[in-house]
Design a protein around this motif. Structure first.
Motif, short mmCIF file in Angstrom:
data_model
loop_
_atom_site.label_atom_id
_atom_site.label_comp_id
_atom_site.label_asym_id
_atom_site.label_seq_id
_atom_site.Cartn_x
_atom_site.Cartn_y
_atom_site.Cartn_z
N THR A 311 -10.20 -6.04 -41.99
CA THR A 311 -10.18 -7.26 -41.35
C THR A 311 -12.14 -6.27 -42.90
O THR A 311 -12.89 -5.38 -42.87
N LEU A 312 -12.70 -7.26 -43.68
CA LEU A 312 -13.52 -7.22 -44.95
C LEU A 312 -14.76 -6.65 -44.43
O LEU A 312 -16.01 -6.11 -45.30
N LEU A 369 -15.50 -4.23 -54.83
CA LEU A 369 -13.74 -4.36 -54.63
C LEU A 369 -13.03 -3.87 -55.96
O LEU A 369 -11.76 -2.40 -55.81
N THR A 370 -13.54 -4.15 -56.99
CA THR A 370 -13.00 -4.30 -58.18
C THR A 370 -13.27 -3.30 -59.36
O THR A 370 -12.85 -2.00 -59.06
N PRO A 436 -14.13 24.46 -40.29
CA PRO A 436 -13.71 23.59 -39.40
C PRO A 436 -13.34 21.70 -40.23
O PRO A 436 -14.16 22.06 -41.01
N SER A 437 -12.18 21.06 -40.12
CA SER A 437 -12.52 20.05 -40.87
C SER A 437 -11.59 19.32 -39.84
O SER A 437 -10.73 19.08 -38.74
N VAL A 438 -12.32 17.39 -40.17
CA VAL A 438 -11.66 16.35 -38.33
C VAL A 438 -11.75 15.30 -40.22
O VAL A 438 -12.38 14.91 -40.86
N ALA A 439 -10.52 14.98 -40.01
CA ALA A 439 -10.86 13.32 -40.53
C ALA A 439 -9.97 12.22 -39.48
O ALA A 439 -10.14 12.26 -38.14
N VAL A 440 -10.98 11.39 -40.29
CA VAL A 440 -11.16 9.87 -39.73
C VAL A 440 -10.10 8.59 -39.96
O VAL A 440 -10.58 8.88 -41.10
N ILE A 441 -9.22 8.31 -39.79
CA ILE A 441 -8.63 7.10 -39.92
C ILE A 441 -10.03 6.07 -39.18
O ILE A 441 -9.42 5.37 -38.71
N THR A 442 -10.20 5.30 -40.55
CA THR A 442 -11.31 4.17 -40.32
C THR A 442 -11.25 2.81 -40.13
O THR A 442 -11.38 2.00 -39.56
N GLY A 443 -9.94 3.13 -40.38
CA GLY A 443 -9.36 1.53 -41.50
C GLY A 443 -7.92 1.34 -40.77
O GLY A 443 -7.10 1.98 -40.42
N GLU A 444 -7.52 1.58 -43.51
CA GLU A 444 -6.41 1.55 -43.47
C GLU A 444 -6.14 2.88 -43.61
O GLU A 444 -6.93 3.37 -43.87
N GLY A 445 -5.37 3.38 -42.86
CA GLY A 445 -4.44 4.54 -43.53
C GLY A 445 -3.06 4.67 -44.56
O GLY A 445 -1.93 4.19 -43.17
N GLY A 446 -2.86 4.37 -45.43
CA GLY A 446 -2.46 3.98 -46.28
C GLY A 446 -1.22 5.31 -47.09
O GLY A 446 -1.54 5.78 -47.93
N SER A 447 0.22 5.59 -46.35
CA SER A 447 1.06 6.92 -47.10
C SER A 447 0.42 7.75 -47.14
O SER A 447 -0.49 8.61 -46.97
N HIS A 518 -15.84 -4.44 -37.26
CA HIS A 518 -17.05 -5.90 -37.92
C HIS A 518 -18.08 -6.63 -37.30
O HIS A 518 -18.63 -6.61 -37.53
N THR A 519 -18.01 -6.43 -35.41
CA THR A 519 -18.96 -7.01 -34.67
C THR A 519 -19.93 -5.80 -34.85
O THR A 519 -20.91 -7.09 -34.26
N ASP A 520 -19.92 -5.08 -34.96
CA ASP A 520 -20.84 -4.76 -34.10
C ASP A 520 -21.23 -3.02 -35.31
O ASP A 520 -20.93 -1.84 -34.36
N HIS A 521 -21.90 -3.02 -35.80
CA HIS A 521 -21.64 -1.43 -36.75
C HIS A 521 -22.56 -1.02 -36.00
O HIS A 521 -21.85 0.42 -36.03
N GLY A 522 -23.56 -0.94 -35.44
CA GLY A 522 -24.20 0.23 -34.94
C GLY A 522 -23.33 0.80 -33.87
O GLY A 522 -23.29 2.29 -33.36
N PHE A 523 -22.84 -0.31 -33.73
CA PHE A 523 -21.96 0.46 -31.71
C PHE A 523 -20.52 1.48 -33.04
O PHE A 523 -20.30 2.34 -32.15
N ALA A 524 -20.12 1.02 -33.22
CA ALA A 524 -18.86 1.50 -34.32
C ALA A 524 -19.30 2.72 -34.78
O ALA A 524 -18.53 3.77 -34.71
N ALA A 525 -20.34 3.03 -35.48
CA ALA A 525 -21.78 4.51 -35.78
C ALA A 525 -21.28 5.32 -35.00
O ALA A 525 -21.10 6.46 -34.67
#
Length: 576
Positions: A311-312, A369-370, A436-447, A518-525
């Motif tokens: 979702t954009l 995007l470009t 220490p290292s932490v990764a988060v897949i926030t959207g797409e995790g491609g290959s 995408h419906t609530d950036h504050g909650f997601a953050a």
């Protein structure tokens, strides 16, 4: 009365009846009131041209008021070649000292920037073109050794035409001496910063100036190995306009940032505070708790996750950085050829924790995007990420990566530039990082393009993210011979957060608001910040002797039929 046109620095001074001085800007040819020009740190208010500053003026601009203490290094007046051109070398030194009031082309001091201690060495182009001779090389080296002894960051302000010809090959040796000194600071984990001012060429550019952890340039500052005149006289080539300017160098990955003079001190203060792990008060409210039990997650069709992850309007890496970090300073470039805009990274505070953060950035508008290559990194992007990872290791800062990419860029140029090699080197580098290292897949995790940022102690995932060896469409086209079978492929690949948590590929799932991030950036953050801070605090007590073997074991067990037996074997091997 019009002043004659000239390419020199502001000159052609005209005094009015009250004795006030007017100057002519060499860039835009506008008249400048002298006192106002000085108060503006010699920056033209009309065109932004940055006129040269003397070393004393530079120290006053950068260091906190009343914090400066000069470092009194002995100056050797040796004339090793008894060099004479149109005048004996000792005469040139004497005239330079009379003209500038300085002993040599560099002034070294200790002080503070934003209350953070720093050792600083400032070059002055007025003194024989800021040339690198034995005395300058010795002063730079001693400043670095003072930084090493006191474990204090080193700031180098460069302005030079190159090596000092009057000292012959001995001036060349100063390049090695100063480079070795910065190498010792690398080994000791002490931050080095270069501020490039106009011009910085030759032996200075090809040694200590470009070896610092962070390279900041003033607008329009030129940096290069060979100056335009040398290139023209040597190989009869003329440089394209703007080739060696700060703006060109930023685009081509050589410098980290361009800052006008009014922003230099606050930028340096933020860098020094984060890099030296200066304490910061925590003010963040707790967010939703991380989910670590698959049973706590609803069962959804994996294809729904795929569509929501794409979702954009979902928060991008830049959105999250603005919402969950403080004092972020973005660092650019791979120091080789380019700055891939699909990778964003730099220094920041995450709550009260200083970190290095790296993430893929897609963008939203067609133009962004470009520009960001749709979030698909090039080899230069992975090399930039690797540079920041090494900086995290050097400074002992936790590493955070945010992943949202369909994969690495698959274009011809990327293949020619070694895309596979860049990804492979990141996998190896991340596996052995001592922090220490932490990764988060926030959207797409491609290959492999996602994996190159996700070899970490903990791998987390947003609830509506996806992580897969290939896109469902790609899998469907290859195995089902029909791209329309993508939903079936997504289910078969089990790309959703619940399935990945069950498999142990991710260690926790970050809640999202109803309908998606995408419906609530504050909650997601808030949820992301809570997950990251709690996970990093859990890891911070562990040192490299614990982190690296555990990280190796985490990835070693994937695909093993009996992971418990493998864990026992690894433990026995480590104890032996």
């Amino acid at each position: 009365m019009h002043e004659p046109r000239t390419n020199r620095n502001p000159g052609g001074r005209v005094s009015d009846r009250k004795g006030s001085t007017w100057l002519l800007c060499p860039a835009c040819r506008e008249m400048l009131y002298g006192r106002r020009f000085a108060r503006a740190a010699k920056v033209c208010p009309h065109c932004g041209h940055h006129a040269p500053l003397t070393a004393p003026e530079r120290l006053a601009l950068l260091l906190d008021e009343n914090s400066m203490r000069l470092l009194d290094f002995p100056i050797d007046d040796a004339d090793p070649l008894a060099f004479v051109d149109s005048a004996p070398y000792p005469d040139r030194l004497r005239k330079a000292r009379q003209h500038t009031g300085l002993d040599e082309a560099v002034v070294c001091a200790r002080g503070t920037i934003g209350d953070c201690p720093v050792i600083v060495a400032v070059m002055d182009f007025r003194f024989l073109g800021g040339s690198l001779g034995s005395a300058v090389g010795e002063a730079i080296t001693r400043a670095a050794e003072t930084s090493l002894r006191e474990r204090t960051p080193l700031l180098l302000v460069t302005a030079s035409g190159g090596a000092r010809m009057q000292e012959g090959v001995l001036s060349l040796m100063q390049m090695v001496k100063t480079s070795q000194a910065l190498g010792q600071l690398d080994e000791a984990g002490i931050l080095t910063v270069t501020l490039v001012t106009d011009p910085t060429f030759g032996g200075v550019a090809a040694s200590f100036a470009t070896l610092a952890d962070v390279i900041i340039a003033e607008p329009g500052a030129r940096l290069g190995f060979a100056g335009p005149r040398v290139i023209e006289q040597t190989i009869r080539q003329s440089l394209p306009p703007g080739l060696q300017t700060a703006e060109f160098l930023l685009e081509h990955g050589i410098v980290d940032a361009i800052r006008p003079r009014e922003q230099l001190r606050p930028t340096l203060a933020r860098i020094l505070a984060v890099a030296t792990r200066r304490a910061r008060e925590s003010t963040a409210e707790p967010g939703p708790a991380l989910r670590t039990n698959p049973a706590d997650l609803p069962e959804t069709h994996p294809w729904d996750n795929v569509r929501t992850a794409r979702t954009l309007g979902r928060p991008t890496t830049v959105d999250y950085l603005n919402l969950i970090t403080h004092d972020f300073v973005e660092l650019h470039g791979d120091r080789r050829k380019s700055d891939c805009k699909a990778i964003v990274g730099g220094l920041a505070y995450l709550d009260d924790i200083p970190v290095i953060v790296i993430g893929t950035q897609k963008g939203r508008t067609a133009a962004e995007l470009t520009e960001r290559n749709y979030g698909m990194p090039t080899p230069a992007g992975y090399r930039k990420a690797a540079r920041l990872m090494r900086l995290a290791a050097k400074l002992g800062l936790p590493l955070v990566t945010l992943v949202d990419t369909a994969g690495a860029y698959p274009g011809v140029e990327a293949e020619m530039d070694g895309q596979a090699v860049a990804i492979a080197e990141n996998l190896r580098l991340m596996s052995s990082l001592p922090v220490p290292s932490v990764a988060v897949i926030t959207g797409e995790g491609g290959s492999g393009g996602a994996l190159a940022l996700a070899v970490t102690d903990r791998v987390l995932m947003c609830a509506n993210g996806m992580y897969s060896v290939i896109t469902p469409e790609g899998c469907a086209a290859i195995l089902w011979k029909d791209a329309a079978a993508a939903p079936t492929a997504a289910a078969a690949l089990r790309v959703d957060a619940r399935s990945l948590l069950t498999q142990g590929v991710v260690d926790g799932v970050i809640p999202e608001p109803d309908g998606g991030a995408h419906t609530d950036h504050g909650f997601a953050a808030a949820a992301l910040r809570e997950a990251l801070t709690s996970t990093i605090r859990e890891l911070m007590p562990l040192d490299a002797t614990n982190l690296v073997p555990r990280r190796h074991a985490r990835f070693r067990r994937f695909g093993v039929p009996a992971p418990d037996l493998l864990d026992q074997e690894i433990a026995e091997r480590e104890s032996a």
